[in-house]
Design an enzyme around this catalytic site. Structure first.
Site, PDB file in Angstrom:
ATOM      1  CG  ASP A 113      -1.972  -1.124   1.190  1.00 35.13           C
ATOM      2  OD1 ASP A 113      -1.888  -1.985   0.298  1.00 35.13           O
ATOM      3  OD2 ASP A 113      -2.847  -1.153   2.079  1.00 35.13           O
TER       4      ASP A 113
ATOM      5  CE  LYS B 168      -4.065  -4.295   1.198  1.00 31.80           C
ATOM      6  NZ  LYS B 168      -4.744  -3.255   1.983  1.00 31.80           N
TER       7      LYS B 168
ATOM      8  CB  CYS C  90      -2.076  -2.709   5.153  1.00 29.88           C
ATOM      9  SG  CYS C  90      -3.812  -2.182   5.068  1.00 29.88           S
TER      10      CYS C  90
HETATM   11  C1  VGL Z   1      -4.616   0.807   5.718  1.00 26.67           C
HETATM   12  C2  VGL Z   1      -6.211   1.695   7.101  1.00 26.67           C
HETATM   13  C3  VGL Z   1      -7.173   1.531   6.139  1.00 26.67           C
HETATM   14  C4  VGL Z   1      -3.184   0.427   5.511  1.00 26.67           C
HETATM   15  C5  VGL Z   1      -5.569   0.622   4.730  1.00 26.67           C
HETATM   16  O1  VGL Z   1      -2.720   0.356   4.351  1.00 26.67           O
HETATM   17  O2  VGL Z   1      -2.489   0.213   6.527  1.00 26.67           O
HETATM   18  N1  VGL Z   1      -4.946   1.336   6.889  1.00 26.67           N
HETATM   19  N2  VGL Z   1      -6.848   0.983   4.958  1.00 26.67           N
END
Ligand code: VGL
Ligand code: ZN
Length: 242
Positions: free
Chosen positions: A46, A144, A189
């Site tokens: 991410d 995802k 994540c």
């Molecule tokens: C994430 C919160 C919501 C992350 C993704 O990538 O850690 N955190 N969605």
């Protein structure tokens, strides 16, 4: 390693009457660096605009992971990226829950869910990878969180803890044995992805200086403790074999 995991493991050894070979090898793993070969994958979690300064769910210094990951990635022949990829109105967005604010927790059918500002909405600039992230040698992108009613911190299994993303099968079919994980955010994540990698049987490492955390009410310390419990090894980029 001087982390809590290492200390716990030594404590276990001292207290054990019989130590199996498998347990011994796990116990020693905290001292080791991963072998980086064709059976090792770098999973980059991410590294998207919304998690970097200026983004809607900015992680402090999130952009600092980019040069570290780019340098790291040069040493890997297998690279996979994950991408948080929510539809508008996703159930993890506080804006989808009247009266609720970001960072509050609600109960979902699958358990507690932290509510977030709208982020990583499919097709938006915020959902794109950071412009400086080297993507050229990435072999696949696992998206995802695209089901409206289910969040997915993990790159392997969604938040209902049942729905697979397909990443386990992809890596197994490619003969991957080891996963080295970096990205955003350490305590959400990255941690969930690392824990699921370990549960799936991959020898799993997290490169702590190639990650940055959100750290919500102790979530970072909790994440490291949970990862250690599953024998995820915490390393630094400088620990990796050159
Ligand atoms: C994430 C919160 C919501 C992350 C993704 O990538 O850690 N955190 N969605
Ligand atoms: Zn998300």
């Amino acid at each position: 390693m001087t982390d809590r995991g290492g200390i716990d493991r030594r404590g276990l050894i001292a207290g054990a009457t019989i130590l199996t070979a498998a347990a011994a090898s796990r116990a020693g793993k905290a001292q080791e660096q991963p072998v980086i070969d064709e059976r090792t994958v770098l999973i980059v979690v991410d590294v998207q605009n919304d998690f970097c300064p200026g983004g809607s769910l900015a992680v402090a210094k999130g952009d600092e992971v980019v040069p570290v990951i780019n340098a790291l990635a040069k040493r890997f022949s297998n690279i996979v990226l994950t991408q948080d990829w929510h539809p508008p109105g996703h159930s993890s967005f506080a804006s989808s829950h009247p009266g609720k604010k970001p960072f509050e927790t609600v109960q979902m059918s699958y358990g507690p869910q932290v509510l977030w500002p709208d982020h990583c909405v499919q097709g938006t600039k915020g959902a794109e990878f950071h412009a400086d992230l080297d993507q050229a040698r990435a072999q696949t992108v696992i998206r995802k969180g695209y089901r409206r009613e289910i969040d997915s911190y993990s790159g392997f299994v969604e938040a209902d803890r049942r729905t697979p993303t397909g990443l386990t099968g992809y890596l197994r079919e490619r003969g991957i044995l080891r996963a080295v994980i970096a990205g955003l955010a350490t305590d959400f994540c990255v941690s969930w992805t690392a824990q699921d990698a370990a549960r799936a049987g991959f020898d799993t490492y997290v490169v702590e200086d190639a990650c940055r955390a959100i750290d919500l009410e102790g979530s970072l310390a909790k994440a490291w403790a949970e990862m250690a419990e599953l024998d995820v090894t915490r390393i630094k980029a400088s620990d990796l074999p050159g």
